[in-house]
Write an enzyme that holds these catalytic residues in place. Sequence first.
Site, PDB file in Angstrom:
ATOM      1  N   ASN A  29      31.034   6.557  37.871  1.00 46.23           N
ATOM      2  CA  ASN A  29      31.980   7.216  38.765  1.00 46.23           C
ATOM      3  C   ASN A  29      31.311   7.553  40.090  1.00 46.23           C
ATOM      4  O   ASN A  29      30.097   7.709  40.157  1.00 46.23           O
ATOM      5  CB  ASN A  29      32.596   8.467  38.111  1.00 46.23           C
ATOM      6  CG  ASN A  29      31.619   9.163  37.185  1.00 46.23           C
ATOM      7  OD1 ASN A  29      30.723   9.850  37.659  1.00 46.23           O
ATOM      8  ND2 ASN A  29      31.764   8.959  35.884  1.00 46.23           N
ATOM      9  N   GLU A  75      33.726  12.638  34.454  1.00 48.45           N
ATOM     10  CA  GLU A  75      32.467  13.292  34.826  1.00 48.45           C
ATOM     11  C   GLU A  75      32.638  14.094  36.119  1.00 48.45           C
ATOM     12  O   GLU A  75      31.651  14.416  36.789  1.00 48.45           O
ATOM     13  CB  GLU A  75      31.389  12.212  34.978  1.00 48.45           C
ATOM     14  CG  GLU A  75      30.004  12.562  34.516  1.00 48.45           C
ATOM     15  CD  GLU A  75      29.872  12.918  33.040  1.00 48.45           C
ATOM     16  OE1 GLU A  75      29.930  14.111  32.720  1.00 48.45           O
ATOM     17  OE2 GLU A  75      29.689  11.996  32.223  1.00 48.45           O
ATOM     18  N   HIS A  94      27.341   8.242  39.926  1.00 45.61           N
ATOM     19  CA  HIS A  94      26.826   8.268  38.555  1.00 45.61           C
ATOM     20  C   HIS A  94      26.979   6.863  37.987  1.00 45.61           C
ATOM     21  O   HIS A  94      28.072   6.305  38.012  1.00 45.61           O
ATOM     22  CB  HIS A  94      27.584   9.271  37.694  1.00 45.61           C
ATOM     23  CG  HIS A  94      27.372   9.037  36.226  1.00 45.61           C
ATOM     24  ND1 HIS A  94      26.112   9.020  35.668  1.00 45.61           N
ATOM     25  CD2 HIS A  94      28.234   8.764  35.233  1.00 45.61           C
ATOM     26  CE1 HIS A  94      26.225   8.755  34.372  1.00 45.61           C
ATOM     27  NE2 HIS A  94      27.498   8.589  34.073  1.00 45.61           N
ATOM     28  N   HIS A 157      21.618   8.381  28.808  1.00 46.00           N
ATOM     29  CA  HIS A 157      22.912   8.210  29.460  1.00 46.00           C
ATOM     30  C   HIS A 157      22.841   7.307  30.697  1.00 46.00           C
ATOM     31  O   HIS A 157      23.357   6.197  30.671  1.00 46.00           O
ATOM     32  CB  HIS A 157      23.482   9.598  29.783  1.00 46.00           C
ATOM     33  CG  HIS A 157      24.872   9.574  30.318  1.00 46.00           C
ATOM     34  ND1 HIS A 157      25.596  10.701  30.552  1.00 46.00           N
ATOM     35  CD2 HIS A 157      25.666   8.539  30.698  1.00 46.00           C
ATOM     36  CE1 HIS A 157      26.779  10.369  31.022  1.00 46.00           C
ATOM     37  NE2 HIS A 157      26.837   9.061  31.124  1.00 46.00           N
TER      38      HIS A 157
HETATM   39 ZN   LIG Z   1      28.012   7.826  32.274  1.00 54.37          ZN
END
Ligand SMILES: [Zn+2]
Length: 252
Positions: A29, A75, A94, A157
């Site tokens: 994002n 997010e 991100h 992540h």
């Molecule tokens: Zn992620």
Amino acid sequence: MNIWQARKEIVEIGRRCYERGFVAATDGNMSCRVAGDLIAATPAGLCKGMLAVNDIVVLDAAGRRVEGNREASSEILLHLEIYKERPDVGGVVHAHPPTATGFAVARMPLAECVLPEVITTLGNVPLAPYATPSTTEVPESIRPKLRDHNAFLLANHGTVTLGATLLEAYFTLEKVEQFARVVLVARQLGRVSVLTADDVKKLTTIAPGKAPLNIPCEACDIPQEETLACEDDALVSDAVRRVLERLRDQKD
Ligand SMILES: [Zn+2]
């Protein structure tokens, strides 16, 4: 930046992230600040490489949607927190770039001073502790280092990168992934030579004002004259001698 420019910029950066493999399918994002204390962000559930300007969502600083028909990114809490804490930040990305995310899975920060170019523009990239995606745990995980870093690895992540503009945040992402690739290759070759504290100090004088706040790194920052005073030197040699003896004994 007005809303229209922001929409176009997010579509463009989303396309670049997808084309370069920094995000897959509907991952990742991006957001940027818009005049009037608003934030334009990518929607949830769509591929960031195939967005249209109308897919972009516009929110106020509290996260309430003021424009757009779609739900904002899951997010979004991370983005809002960054804008709140860092008035100098105008864009946030991100992503899940494979090599840097590999370091995040190995839980290894990119924290060694090995590349002059990285030292003068990026500094080190700390590892934020694991946080459940899309919860307040994610902004919490980066908060302790948010003031003086523009790039983070999120354990197991991906990455978060920030910049004065969205383009700058994207370029920081490119740098992080490139840095991760170089460090990975050096590790595969079996040797990572870290610059000395002196080398790093010289860099900050040739690029004054450009050096980020977060250098020197953990490895080169050890002021050896101070921490290894005379008695300590003796202690270290003693420890080394004992370890060598122990290893020799095991061999025998
Ligand atoms: Zn992620």
